[in-house]
Scaffold this active site. Structure first.
Site, PDB file in Angstrom:
ATOM      1  N   SER A  50      -2.333  -9.890  -1.477  1.00  0.00           N
ATOM      2  CA  SER A  50      -3.330  -8.847  -1.742  1.00  0.00           C
ATOM      3  C   SER A  50      -4.702  -9.513  -1.801  1.00  0.00           C
ATOM      4  O   SER A  50      -4.804 -10.736  -1.943  1.00  0.00           O
ATOM      5  CB  SER A  50      -3.025  -8.153  -3.072  1.00  0.00           C
ATOM      6  OG  SER A  50      -3.200  -9.078  -4.133  1.00  0.00           O
ATOM      7  N   ASP A  85      -2.089  -7.618   2.299  1.00  0.00           N
ATOM      8  CA  ASP A  85      -1.462  -6.416   1.732  1.00  0.00           C
ATOM      9  C   ASP A  85      -2.558  -5.441   1.276  1.00  0.00           C
ATOM     10  O   ASP A  85      -3.466  -5.844   0.547  1.00  0.00           O
ATOM     11  CB  ASP A  85      -0.598  -6.867   0.542  1.00  0.00           C
ATOM     12  CG  ASP A  85       0.362  -5.800   0.056  1.00  0.00           C
ATOM     13  OD1 ASP A  85       0.669  -4.872   0.819  1.00  0.00           O
ATOM     14  OD2 ASP A  85       0.808  -5.913  -1.102  1.00  0.00           O
ATOM     15  N   HIS A  86      -2.489  -4.191   1.703  1.00  0.00           N
ATOM     16  CA  HIS A  86      -3.463  -3.156   1.304  1.00  0.00           C
ATOM     17  C   HIS A  86      -4.913  -3.607   1.485  1.00  0.00           C
ATOM     18  O   HIS A  86      -5.721  -3.544   0.558  1.00  0.00           O
ATOM     19  CB  HIS A  86      -3.246  -2.730  -0.158  1.00  0.00           C
ATOM     20  CG  HIS A  86      -1.973  -1.995  -0.356  1.00  0.00           C
ATOM     21  ND1 HIS A  86      -1.786  -0.695   0.042  1.00  0.00           N
ATOM     22  CD2 HIS A  86      -0.794  -2.396  -0.887  1.00  0.00           C
ATOM     23  CE1 HIS A  86      -0.545  -0.316  -0.234  1.00  0.00           C
ATOM     24  NE2 HIS A  86       0.079  -1.336  -0.801  1.00  0.00           N
ATOM     25  N   GLU A 136      -1.429   2.777   6.915  1.00  0.00           N
ATOM     26  CA  GLU A 136      -0.784   3.593   5.870  1.00  0.00           C
ATOM     27  C   GLU A 136      -1.247   5.044   5.916  1.00  0.00           C
ATOM     28  O   GLU A 136      -2.422   5.339   6.100  1.00  0.00           O
ATOM     29  CB  GLU A 136      -1.065   3.016   4.477  1.00  0.00           C
ATOM     30  CG  GLU A 136      -0.406   3.863   3.372  1.00  0.00           C
ATOM     31  CD  GLU A 136      -0.480   3.257   1.984  1.00  0.00           C
ATOM     32  OE1 GLU A 136      -0.365   2.023   1.870  1.00  0.00           O
ATOM     33  OE2 GLU A 136      -0.647   4.024   1.022  1.00  0.00           O
ATOM     34  N   HIS A 178       4.389   1.574  -6.625  1.00  0.00           N
ATOM     35  CA  HIS A 178       4.242   0.150  -6.939  1.00  0.00           C
ATOM     36  C   HIS A 178       4.564  -0.064  -8.415  1.00  0.00           C
ATOM     37  O   HIS A 178       4.198   0.751  -9.258  1.00  0.00           O
ATOM     38  CB  HIS A 178       2.785  -0.306  -6.716  1.00  0.00           C
ATOM     39  CG  HIS A 178       2.407  -0.440  -5.271  1.00  0.00           C
ATOM     40  ND1 HIS A 178       1.252   0.077  -4.759  1.00  0.00           N
ATOM     41  CD2 HIS A 178       3.029  -1.057  -4.233  1.00  0.00           C
ATOM     42  CE1 HIS A 178       1.170  -0.216  -3.460  1.00  0.00           C
ATOM     43  NE2 HIS A 178       2.234  -0.897  -3.116  1.00  0.00           N
ATOM     44  N   GLY A 179       5.207  -1.158  -8.726  1.00  0.00           N
ATOM     45  CA  GLY A 179       5.524  -1.451 -10.128  1.00  0.00           C
ATOM     46  C   GLY A 179       6.877  -0.863 -10.503  1.00  0.00           C
ATOM     47  O   GLY A 179       7.657  -0.457  -9.636  1.00  0.00           O
ATOM     48  N   GLY A 210       9.133  -1.962  -3.385  1.00  0.00           N
ATOM     49  CA  GLY A 210      10.549  -2.326  -3.296  1.00  0.00           C
ATOM     50  C   GLY A 210      11.207  -2.655  -4.627  1.00  0.00           C
ATOM     51  O   GLY A 210      12.430  -2.636  -4.739  1.00  0.00           O
ATOM     52  N   VAL A 231       8.220  -6.435  -1.769  1.00  0.00           N
ATOM     53  CA  VAL A 231       8.668  -6.695  -3.145  1.00  0.00           C
ATOM     54  C   VAL A 231       7.658  -7.603  -3.832  1.00  0.00           C
ATOM     55  O   VAL A 231       7.374  -8.702  -3.351  1.00  0.00           O
ATOM     56  CB  VAL A 231      10.057  -7.380  -3.155  1.00  0.00           C
ATOM     57  CG1 VAL A 231      10.522  -7.610  -4.592  1.00  0.00           C
ATOM     58  CG2 VAL A 231      11.082  -6.565  -2.389  1.00  0.00           C
ATOM     59  N   ASN A 232       7.132  -7.144  -4.941  1.00  0.00           N
ATOM     60  CA  ASN A 232       6.168  -7.944  -5.683  1.00  0.00           C
ATOM     61  C   ASN A 232       6.537  -8.021  -7.169  1.00  0.00           C
ATOM     62  O   ASN A 232       6.913  -9.067  -7.681  1.00  0.00           O
ATOM     63  CB  ASN A 232       4.761  -7.335  -5.492  1.00  0.00           C
ATOM     64  CG  ASN A 232       3.678  -8.176  -6.128  1.00  0.00           C
ATOM     65  OD1 ASN A 232       3.885  -9.358  -6.391  1.00  0.00           O
ATOM     66  ND2 ASN A 232       2.533  -7.577  -6.385  1.00  0.00           N
TER      67      ASN A 232
END
Ligand code: 13P
Length: 288
Positions: A50, A85-86, A136, A178-179, A210, A231-232
């Protein structure tokens, strides 16, 4: 193989009925752990970065230098992509310049026409350099490094419009967050995913958020065109829990237990275990 863009690896994943994991990195330990597991599992892998994580690590160039040097030093032969990312518009330009092999332009908050127009501009620059791009539509709920989304379900027609730009892969909001998923979460909207899959001409689809999606939903989403899963948070949680255990058991006070290489080791092992499990679940093991 080493560093490549993510376009071909995701086309292969889509054709082969599996998904490649995007594992977000924060520092050297995260990067090394993911690399070691990808090599051990013979799995293609995408390192997600990110803008916030890149800033934390020193900047986009530091990320590129670290990843590139580690590919050589660790003898990584599986395909690896370094992916923003984003990304914002400017962030994408900077990463293209710095040597990322893939970038995501997140224009999901803009009206679709503007999202499409900006994507076309960036695609012309990225593709000229052999860099792949993710777009997106809709929005991923929750918060990721300051990027906050309401969690709207993407319109299949708008996804079709963005896919028609020639973007390499597409993230669509289908109720993913997310999260950590809140109690009472409704689950993924598979009807929406099916409509998006039908409207986007076979482009690899991306599932964000994820962490914590039940296995059955992961498998069903792969059967409906999802070829990349991000996956974060899950790695952050297992790292924190393993580090907490080490400290609470007083291991840092035994001998040289305070040595950072020892102190961080349980967390790193926990990350490796999570990455291994995800690669098995996503089906990307032995595909490199
Ligand atoms: P999680 O933090 O929920 O795993 O989501 C990661 C992600 O989608 C990165 O873009």
């Amino acid at each position: 193989m080493g560093l490549v863009n993510a376009a071909q690896m995701l086309k292969d994943a889509r054709a082969g009925g599996y998904a490649v994991g995007q594992f977000n990195i924060n520092n050297l330990e995260w990067t090394k752990a993911i690399f070691q597991v990808a090599q051990e599992m013979k799995s293609p892998v995408i390192l997600g970065v990110s803008e916030g994580a890149a800033k934390y690590m020193g900047g986009f160039k530091t990320v590129v230098a670290l990843v590139g040097a580690m590919v050589e030093d660790l003898g990584i032969t599986v395909p690896v992509a370094t992916h923003l990312d984003h990304g914002s518009y400017d962030g994408c330009l900077k990463c293209i310049e710095a040597g990322f092999t893939s970038v995501m332009y997140d224009g999901s908050k803009l009206p679709i026409d503007e999202n499409v127009a900006k994507m076309k501009e960036l695609l012309a620059i990225a593709h000229a350099k052999g860099i792949s791009m993710e777009g997106e539509v809709g929005s991923i709920g929750g918060e990721e490094d300051g990027v906050v989304g309401k969690g709207e379900i993407a319109s299949a027609q708008e996804c079709g419009q963005l896919a028609a730009t020639g973007v390499d892969f597409l993230a669509a909001g289908i109720g993913n967050i997310h999260g950590v998923y809140p109690a009472g979460w409704q689950g993924l909207d598979f009807e929406a995913l099916e409509a998006i899959n039908n409207a986007t001409g076979g482009i690899p689809l991306v599932l964000h958020g994820g962490t914590g999606i039940p296995e059955e939903m992961i498998k069903r989403s792969i059967s409906l065109g999802v070829s990349k899963i991000n996956v974060n948070t899950e790695k952050q949680l297992v790292f924190a829990a393993a580090t907490r255990k080490y400290i609470e058991e007083g291991k840092d006070k035994e001998g040289k237990g305070f040595d950072p290489r020892k102190l961080l080791a349980p967390g790193v092992e926990a990350i490796k275990k999570t990455v291994r499990e995800k690669m098995e679940l996503f089906g990307s093991a032995n595909k490199a």
